[in-house]
Scaffold this motif. Structure first.
Motif, PDB file in Angstrom:
ATOM      1  N   GLU A  65       0.836  -1.207   0.000  1.00 17.28           N
ATOM      2  CA  GLU A  65       0.000   0.000   0.000  1.00 17.28           C
ATOM      3  C   GLU A  65       0.868   1.252   0.000  1.00 17.28           C
ATOM      4  N   GLY A  66       2.183   1.060  -0.250  1.00 13.91           N
ATOM      5  CA  GLY A  66       3.078   2.199  -0.356  1.00 13.91           C
ATOM      6  C   GLY A  66       4.209   2.195   0.646  1.00 13.91           C
ATOM      7  N   SER A  67       3.994   1.574   1.809  1.00 14.17           N
ATOM      8  CA  SER A  67       5.042   1.573   2.838  1.00 14.17           C
ATOM      9  C   SER A  67       5.342   0.189   3.386  1.00 14.17           C
ATOM     10  N   ARG A  68       4.379  -0.718   3.333  1.00 14.60           N
ATOM     11  CA  ARG A  68       4.589  -2.082   3.811  1.00 14.60           C
ATOM     12  C   ARG A  68       4.346  -3.059   2.660  1.00 14.60           C
ATOM     13  N   GLY A  81       9.811  -7.694   6.161  1.00 11.88           N
ATOM     14  CA  GLY A  81      10.702  -6.664   6.658  1.00 11.88           C
ATOM     15  C   GLY A  81       9.995  -5.481   7.290  1.00 11.88           C
ATOM     16  N   GLU A  82      10.732  -4.378   7.368  1.00 12.76           N
ATOM     17  CA  GLU A  82      10.209  -3.151   7.956  1.00 12.76           C
ATOM     18  C   GLU A  82       9.645  -2.235   6.870  1.00 12.76           C
ATOM     19  N   TYR A  83       9.332  -1.008   7.243  1.00 12.23           N
ATOM     20  CA  TYR A  83       8.684  -0.073   6.329  1.00 12.23           C
ATOM     21  C   TYR A  83       9.636   0.398   5.233  1.00 12.23           C
ATOM     22  N   LEU A  84       9.098   0.574   4.038  1.00 16.03           N
ATOM     23  CA  LEU A  84       9.778   1.237   2.941  1.00 16.03           C
ATOM     24  C   LEU A  84       9.066   2.577   2.693  1.00 16.03           C
ATOM     25  N   GLU A  85       9.553   3.340   1.711  1.00 14.49           N
ATOM     26  CA  GLU A  85       8.997   4.668   1.472  1.00 14.49           C
ATOM     27  C   GLU A  85       8.509   4.802   0.031  1.00 14.49           C
ATOM     28  N   GLY A  86       7.211   4.872  -0.143  1.00  9.26           N
ATOM     29  CA  GLY A  86       6.651   5.107  -1.473  1.00  9.26           C
ATOM     30  C   GLY A  86       6.885   3.955  -2.436  1.00  9.26           C
ATOM     31  N   VAL A  87       6.518   2.745  -2.047  1.00  8.22           N
ATOM     32  CA  VAL A  87       6.709   1.574  -2.917  1.00  8.22           C
ATOM     33  C   VAL A  87       5.885   1.739  -4.188  1.00  8.22           C
ATOM     34  N   ARG A  88       6.553   1.593  -5.344  1.00  5.98           N
ATOM     35  CA  ARG A  88       5.854   1.776  -6.619  1.00  5.98           C
ATOM     36  C   ARG A  88       5.972   0.580  -7.546  1.00  5.98           C
ATOM     37  N   LEU A 222      24.617 -11.250  15.282  1.00  6.01           N
ATOM     38  CA  LEU A 222      23.370 -10.794  14.672  1.00  6.01           C
ATOM     39  C   LEU A 222      22.526 -10.049  15.686  1.00  6.01           C
ATOM     40  N   ALA A 223      22.103  -8.838  15.335  1.00  3.70           N
ATOM     41  CA  ALA A 223      21.245  -8.035  16.217  1.00  3.70           C
ATOM     42  C   ALA A 223      19.778  -8.315  15.926  1.00  3.70           C
ATOM     43  N   GLY A 224      18.924  -7.851  16.806  1.00  7.44           N
ATOM     44  CA  GLY A 224      17.500  -8.121  16.672  1.00  7.44           C
ATOM     45  C   GLY A 224      16.865  -7.506  15.446  1.00  7.44           C
ATOM     46  N   ASP A 225      17.416  -6.388  14.950  1.00  4.89           N
ATOM     47  CA  ASP A 225      16.844  -5.735  13.776  1.00  4.89           C
ATOM     48  C   ASP A 225      17.400  -6.290  12.466  1.00  4.89           C
ATOM     49  N   GLY A 226      18.240  -7.345  12.541  1.00  9.24           N
ATOM     50  CA  GLY A 226      18.816  -7.929  11.343  1.00  9.24           C
ATOM     51  C   GLY A 226      20.196  -7.401  10.996  1.00  9.24           C
TER      52      GLY A 226
END
Length: 245
Positions: A65-68, A81-88, A222-226
């Motif tokens: 939907e644009g971010s996830r 994964g985590e959020y992206l910005e403006g997925v197109r 390895l950290a918790g955030d990858g």
């Protein structure tokens, strides 16, 4: 519409859909959401918010939907994964998922790993297509970019031949809570990511001293955030490989 033999047949109406993607299943998507074709003229809505990108692979669909970004076959999708910005745009390359957003080009191995940013500033890409083994991206100047698919030797056995087809004295391993794991392939000067079944998810590194290059990497954490900390032995440093850069 669906082409059958020598004629076109109506596959029904889906208000709110502007695009169609297909592999083993047919999906429609657009400002009104995401729908799965159930046969003849029947469609089932599986996501009711705006969809900005989608790609099909087998019976699965990846959409955003644009971010996830989610992946699923209908019910109970998995978020990648985590959020992206403006997925197109989204594309599959076998089990590797690629995403274009306002920041750059990202990939996630087998939709298990955190997003890794492969290219910055990908605004010039205007078209893309993926298959089981290839990915093609077309820039607005006509240049075609073909990023390679991650290729790892099997982690469970040693193979005769060149160094690239086998691990060479691996000296570090880290396992994530999700089950995927990372190996320091020491004498091949690289870091490898595997699924819990040994499927190659990602590869970083070659011999050298630049960022993301190594000289006999050994211990890893390895950290918790990858994020991954790597003891880069003969470069005398610790490199930290972070998701998305």
């Amino acid at each position: 519409w669906q082409y059958a033999g020598r004629r076109w047949l109506s596959a029904g109406r889906v208000p709110g859909a502007e695009n169609v993607v297909a592999d083993d299943r047919v999906w429609a998507w657009g400002p009104g959401g995401l729908w799965l074709h159930m046969g003849v003229t029947d469609w089932q809505q599986v996501f009711s918010a705006r969809v900005t990108a989608a790609a099909a692979s087998g019976s699965r669909i990846a959409w955003s939907e644009g971010s996830r970004i989610w992946v699923g076959s209908g019910a109970e999708p998995q978020r990648v994964g985590e959020y992206l910005e403006g997925v197109r745009a989204i594309s599959w390359q076998g089990e590797v998922l690629w995403a274009l957003d306002s920041v750059g080009l990202h990939r996630a191995g087998n939709v298990e790993l955190p997003w890794q940013r492969v290219l910055d500033d990908a605004d010039s890409f205007v078209a893309r297509a993926g298959s089981q083994s290839e990915l093609w991206l077309v820039r607005d100047d006509g240049f075609v970019f073909e990023p390679g698919r991650p290729d790892c030797p099997p982690p469970w056995e040693s193979r005769p031949g060149s160094a690239a087809v086998s691990l060479r004295e691996p000296r570090g391993i880290a396992v994530s809570p999700a089950g995927w794991f990372v190996v320091a392939d020491t004498f091949n000067h690289r870091i490898l990511w595997y699924s819990d079944e040994g499927l190659c998810l990602d590869v970083v590194g070659l011999e050298g001293s630049a960022p993301r290059e190594f000289h006999e990497p050994s211990g890893i954490a390895l950290a918790g955030d990858g994020s991954l900390a790597v003891a880069d032995t003969w470069n005398g440093r610790i490199q930290v490989l972070r998701p998305n850069g």
